[in-house]
Design a protein around this motif. Structure first.
Motif, PDB file in Angstrom:
ATOM      1  N   LEU A 481       0.814  -1.265   0.017  1.00 26.12           N
ATOM      2  CA  LEU A 481      -0.084   0.022   0.153  1.00 26.12           C
ATOM      3  C   LEU A 481       0.713   1.383  -0.021  1.00 26.12           C
ATOM      4  O   LEU A 481       0.853   2.030  -1.020  1.00 26.12           O
ATOM      5  CB  LEU A 481      -0.934  -0.058   1.206  1.00 26.12           C
ATOM      6  CG  LEU A 481      -1.873   1.193   1.302  1.00 26.12           C
ATOM      7  CD1 LEU A 481      -2.840   1.118   0.257  1.00 26.12           C
ATOM      8  CD2 LEU A 481      -2.772   1.084   2.561  1.00 26.12           C
ATOM      9  N   GLY A 482       1.717   1.544   0.999  1.00 25.87           N
ATOM     10  CA  GLY A 482       2.446   2.531   1.096  1.00 25.87           C
ATOM     11  C   GLY A 482       2.990   3.025   2.534  1.00 25.87           C
ATOM     12  O   GLY A 482       2.506   2.332   3.405  1.00 25.87           O
ATOM     13  N   CYS A 483       3.570   4.349   2.637  1.00 24.83           N
ATOM     14  CA  CYS A 483       4.168   4.599   3.889  1.00 24.83           C
ATOM     15  C   CYS A 483       2.821   5.552   4.791  1.00 24.83           C
ATOM     16  O   CYS A 483       2.249   6.389   4.221  1.00 24.83           O
ATOM     17  CB  CYS A 483       5.025   5.598   3.685  1.00 24.83           C
ATOM     18  SG  CYS A 483       5.870   6.202   5.436  1.00 24.83           S
ATOM     19  N   VAL A 484       2.597   5.327   5.976  1.00 25.04           N
ATOM     20  CA  VAL A 484       1.668   6.014   6.989  1.00 25.04           C
ATOM     21  C   VAL A 484       2.566   6.403   7.969  1.00 25.04           C
ATOM     22  O   VAL A 484       3.514   5.783   8.630  1.00 25.04           O
ATOM     23  CB  VAL A 484       0.433   5.033   7.325  1.00 25.04           C
ATOM     24  CG1 VAL A 484      -0.427   4.655   5.857  1.00 25.04           C
ATOM     25  CG2 VAL A 484       0.998   3.499   7.875  1.00 25.04           C
ATOM     26  N   GLN A 492      -1.946   8.375   8.627  1.00 22.79           N
ATOM     27  CA  GLN A 492      -2.340   9.315   7.795  1.00 22.79           C
ATOM     28  C   GLN A 492      -1.173   8.769   6.655  1.00 22.79           C
ATOM     29  O   GLN A 492       0.115   8.762   6.897  1.00 22.79           O
ATOM     30  CB  GLN A 492      -1.999  10.653   8.181  1.00 22.79           C
ATOM     31  CG  GLN A 492      -2.136  11.830   7.002  1.00 22.79           C
ATOM     32  CD  GLN A 492      -1.930  13.241   7.635  1.00 22.79           C
ATOM     33  OE1 GLN A 492      -2.135  13.415   8.854  1.00 22.79           O
ATOM     34  NE2 GLN A 492      -1.666  14.165   6.790  1.00 22.79           N
ATOM     35  N   PHE A 493      -1.765   8.653   5.647  1.00 22.13           N
ATOM     36  CA  PHE A 493      -0.917   8.378   4.231  1.00 22.13           C
ATOM     37  C   PHE A 493       0.062   9.479   4.079  1.00 22.13           C
ATOM     38  O   PHE A 493      -0.255  10.709   3.747  1.00 22.13           O
ATOM     39  CB  PHE A 493      -1.772   8.082   3.133  1.00 22.13           C
ATOM     40  CG  PHE A 493      -1.093   7.315   2.173  1.00 22.13           C
ATOM     41  CD1 PHE A 493      -0.863   6.128   2.010  1.00 22.13           C
ATOM     42  CD2 PHE A 493      -0.588   8.026   0.828  1.00 22.13           C
ATOM     43  CE1 PHE A 493      -0.181   5.112   0.999  1.00 22.13           C
ATOM     44  CE2 PHE A 493      -0.031   7.315  -0.389  1.00 22.13           C
ATOM     45  CZ  PHE A 493       0.194   6.085  -0.124  1.00 22.13           C
ATOM     46  N   THR A 494       1.361   9.159   3.805  1.00 21.22           N
ATOM     47  CA  THR A 494       2.522  10.300   3.530  1.00 21.22           C
ATOM     48  C   THR A 494       2.847  10.421   2.105  1.00 21.22           C
ATOM     49  O   THR A 494       3.260  11.409   1.611  1.00 21.22           O
ATOM     50  CB  THR A 494       3.726   9.891   4.303  1.00 21.22           C
ATOM     51  OG1 THR A 494       4.294   8.715   3.783  1.00 21.22           O
ATOM     52  CG2 THR A 494       3.315   9.760   5.895  1.00 21.22           C
ATOM     53  N   GLY A 495       2.636   9.088   1.300  1.00 22.02           N
ATOM     54  CA  GLY A 495       2.906   9.436  -0.118  1.00 22.02           C
ATOM     55  C   GLY A 495       4.217   9.194  -0.388  1.00 22.02           C
ATOM     56  O   GLY A 495       4.847   9.290  -1.689  1.00 22.02           O
ATOM     57  N   GLU A 496       5.231   8.900   0.714  1.00 21.06           N
ATOM     58  CA  GLU A 496       6.740   8.658   0.366  1.00 21.06           C
ATOM     59  C   GLU A 496       6.906   7.736  -0.304  1.00 21.06           C
ATOM     60  O   GLU A 496       6.022   6.574  -0.672  1.00 21.06           O
ATOM     61  CB  GLU A 496       7.342   8.551   1.665  1.00 21.06           C
ATOM     62  CG  GLU A 496       7.320   9.713   2.171  1.00 21.06           C
ATOM     63  CD  GLU A 496       7.872   9.636   3.508  1.00 21.06           C
ATOM     64  OE1 GLU A 496       8.943   9.952   4.108  1.00 21.06           O
ATOM     65  OE2 GLU A 496       7.131   9.326   4.581  1.00 21.06           O
ATOM     66  N   ASP A 497       7.988   7.445  -1.361  1.00 21.20           N
ATOM     67  CA  ASP A 497       8.219   6.243  -2.200  1.00 21.20           C
ATOM     68  C   ASP A 497       8.961   5.257  -1.452  1.00 21.20           C
ATOM     69  O   ASP A 497       9.538   5.318  -0.091  1.00 21.20           O
ATOM     70  CB  ASP A 497       9.081   6.689  -3.391  1.00 21.20           C
ATOM     71  CG  ASP A 497      10.418   7.329  -3.247  1.00 21.20           C
ATOM     72  OD1 ASP A 497      10.791   6.873  -2.153  1.00 21.20           O
ATOM     73  OD2 ASP A 497      10.889   8.331  -4.110  1.00 21.20           O
TER      74      ASP A 497
END
Length: 571
Positions: A481-484, A492-497
């Motif tokens: 999914l990604g970074c939170v 909170q979703f951070t959008g970092e790669d």
């Protein structure tokens, strides 16, 4: 302890001390060799308070020798044992040593001879694993022969015959033939009559305690001089069931002064009042003892090689008396120590497991807590993994330890490539989530992109295992999914790669969506675990083996109305 016995102890102790010292290239110690010594020579046990002193003297003498001198002395006492150690040192392709004398036979013929008193525990797998491997290596023949001629003490379980054959199949082998000793009673009776006519057996009505006293004193019982005609008539009465249990036995005439009392005029047949559970055998009352039955069958079936426990050495010695009367050649014999398996609290005993099932402490023979083959099979562990581990133990006369981690490692190699990946969270904590994509798409298998991806709806909350929950202000990467970031007990979703992961800044954890996840009960050897799995797991076919990421491999067992049930295999 008389001098003759003391010398026998010294000779046996020297061999075991040398085995221990040469194998481990270290000085021997009394403790590690006492078990194998007593197992190989049960007649020493009644002198258990004196034997360690004699062993200690021998151990001290062996400790004074140089390593090469120890090897030379072991070569004199037991060249086969030294050859086995050297083969292990050389790292042969086959973990099992060559069968002795195999080249002298047109066909290698072996047997797996279980007592059908219940399904097999893990230790039982060693015999079919090793014999199956030998049969394949030598293009030989092997059978399963059920030694079921004890209707009372080791009473057969009617269901166990098919259960054991299913276990053999699970391990990957198909016997060339199957026999039930209880079908062969007339053969044993006929051989007994021939033995009586040859002067090799007589009937005896001495009470057991009285005969033991005479035997231990090296004195014959009053019936030993019975002529064959009377013995034949008396044996016929036994076969007709005219005696009750304990009233009459047929004894093999050996050497009443033999240095080993256990070999003196041993019992070949006895009366049993309890009917056999198999209807076809229920009328018999005169039953052969295992040493007689097995010895006759091994000859009749042309067995060339026998594998048996070191504690059964006296069986071969007893049977040789019968073979000598008939002028038969005895098969090659391999004796090995016991297998001890770690990782289980339940005793490795068929009767003990049966008692726990009867008491309701285990759900059945395939309960994941039970150390049985049925349990391993239900957990998704392949028979090939067990066979490889058992064959790797070799055929040492010493007791050997089998780590379940070895079976698990073998199985992991077999299933890893085929097992799709899914998320499962045990006793999860629910955390609100804001931002980020509505769907996660992790791969079904990280090493096989062509296999595709899973589609996991995210929703407003996610579940994490408690140990994976980051502290306030800390970040974590939800796999697929990604970074939170944990902001006031919410993600909170951070959008970092992915660089935050590759750089080591952020840990990767597994998760499942809060509402869309499905209830899953994971059955493990330590007990059942309540969990939640990603959606789609409840649609997986029964018997599929999957990997719950960061948890372990498991077999999908069934889909109930309110939950999916999976059996944990290993990590």
């Amino acid at each position: 302890m008389d001098e003759d016995l003391r010398e026998r102890v010294r000779t046996a102790a020297e061999k075991h001390a040398l085995l221990n010292a040469v194998k481990h290239e270290s000085d021997p110690e009394v403790g590690p060799i006492m078990g194998p010594l007593m197992g190989e020579h049960p007649e020493f046990r009644e002198h258990g308070d004196e034997v360690p002193g004699v062993v200690g003297q021998i151990v001290a003498e062996v400790a004074e020798l140089e390593h090469e001198d120890r090897r030379e002395r072991l070569a004199e006492l037991d060249p086969d044992a030294l050859e086995e150690i050297e083969a292990e040192d050389e790292g042969e392709e086959h973990p099992l040593p060559d069968l002795p004398g195999a080249e002298d036979y047109e066909e290698v013929r072996m047997r797996v001879a279980p007592n059908p008193n219940g399904p097999w525990h893990i230790g039982h797998a060693r015999m079919p694993a090793v014999i199956g491997e030998y049969a394949e290596r030598y293009d030989g023949w092997f059978c399963v022969r059920f030694d079921d001629t004890d209707p009372e003490t080791k009473r057969p379980d009617l269901e166990a015959y098919d259960q054991i054959l299913a276990d053999v199949e699970y391990l990957g082998f198909e016997p060339d033939d199957v026999y039930r000793a209880s079908d062969r009673m007339e053969t044993y009776y006929e051989r007994a009559r021939e033995l009586i006519e040859a002067g090799g057996a007589y009937t005896c009505s001495c009470p057991g305690e009285a005969f033991s006293e005479l035997k231990n004193a090296g004195e014959p019982c009053p019936h030993r001089d019975q002529d064959p005609e009377d013995a034949l008539a008396d044996f016929a009465a036994m076969v007709e069931g005219e005696y009750s249990a304990g009233e009459k036995v047929l004894r093999v005439r050996t050497d009443i002064e033999h240095k080993n009392p256990a070999l003196r005029d041993w019992v070949a047949f006895r009366m049993v009042d309890t009917p056999h559970p198999r209807e076809s055998a229920s009328e018999y009352r005169c039953w052969p003892m295992l040493d007689f039955q097995s010895g006759i069958d091994d000859h009749e079936l042309g067995i060339t090689h026998i594998v048996r426990g070191i504690d059964l050495q006296d069986s071969a010695k007893r049977q040789r008396f019968v073979y000598d009367y008939f002028d038969w050649s005895y098969p090659e014999v391999i004796h090995w120590g016991h297998v001890q398996v770690d990782a289980y609290d339940v005793p490795m005993s068929t009767s003990s497991i049966a008692e726990l099932i009867e008491a309701g402490d285990l759900d059945g023979w395939d309960d994941p807590r039970a150390p049985t083959l049925k349990s391993l099979r239900r957990r998704g562990i392949r028979g090939e993994a067990i066979v490889e581990a058992m064959a790797g133990l070799g055929t040492s006369t010493s007791n050997v330890d089998l780590a379940m981690s070895t079976i698990y490692a073998n199985n992991r190699e077999l299933i890893d490539e085929d097992a799709d990946r899914y998320f499962l969270v045990r006793d999860g904590l629910e955390v609100p989530l804001t931002g980020g994509p509505d769907e996660a798409n992790p791969p079904l298998h990280p090493d096989d992109p062509e296999r595709g991806e899973r589609s996991i709806p995210v929703g407003e909350t996610v579940l994490l295992e408690e140990a994976d929950l980051p502290g306030h202000g800390q970040r974590v990467w939800l796999k697929g999914l990604g970074c939170v970031e944990n902001v006031r007990d919410a993600f909170q979703f951070t959008g970092e790669d992915l660089e935050v992961v590759t750089s080591g800044e952020v840990d990767v954890v597994h998760w499942v969506p809060g509402r869309a996840s499905i209830p899953c009960r994971l059955r493990t050897p330590e007990g059942d675990v309540q969990a939640r799995a990603e959606p789609g797991v409840d649609d997986l076919p029964t018997d599929d083996v999957v990997q719950f990421e960061r948890v372990g491999f498991a077999r999908i067992d069934r889909h109930d109305e309110n939950e999916t049930v999976a059996y944990f295999a290993h990590d």
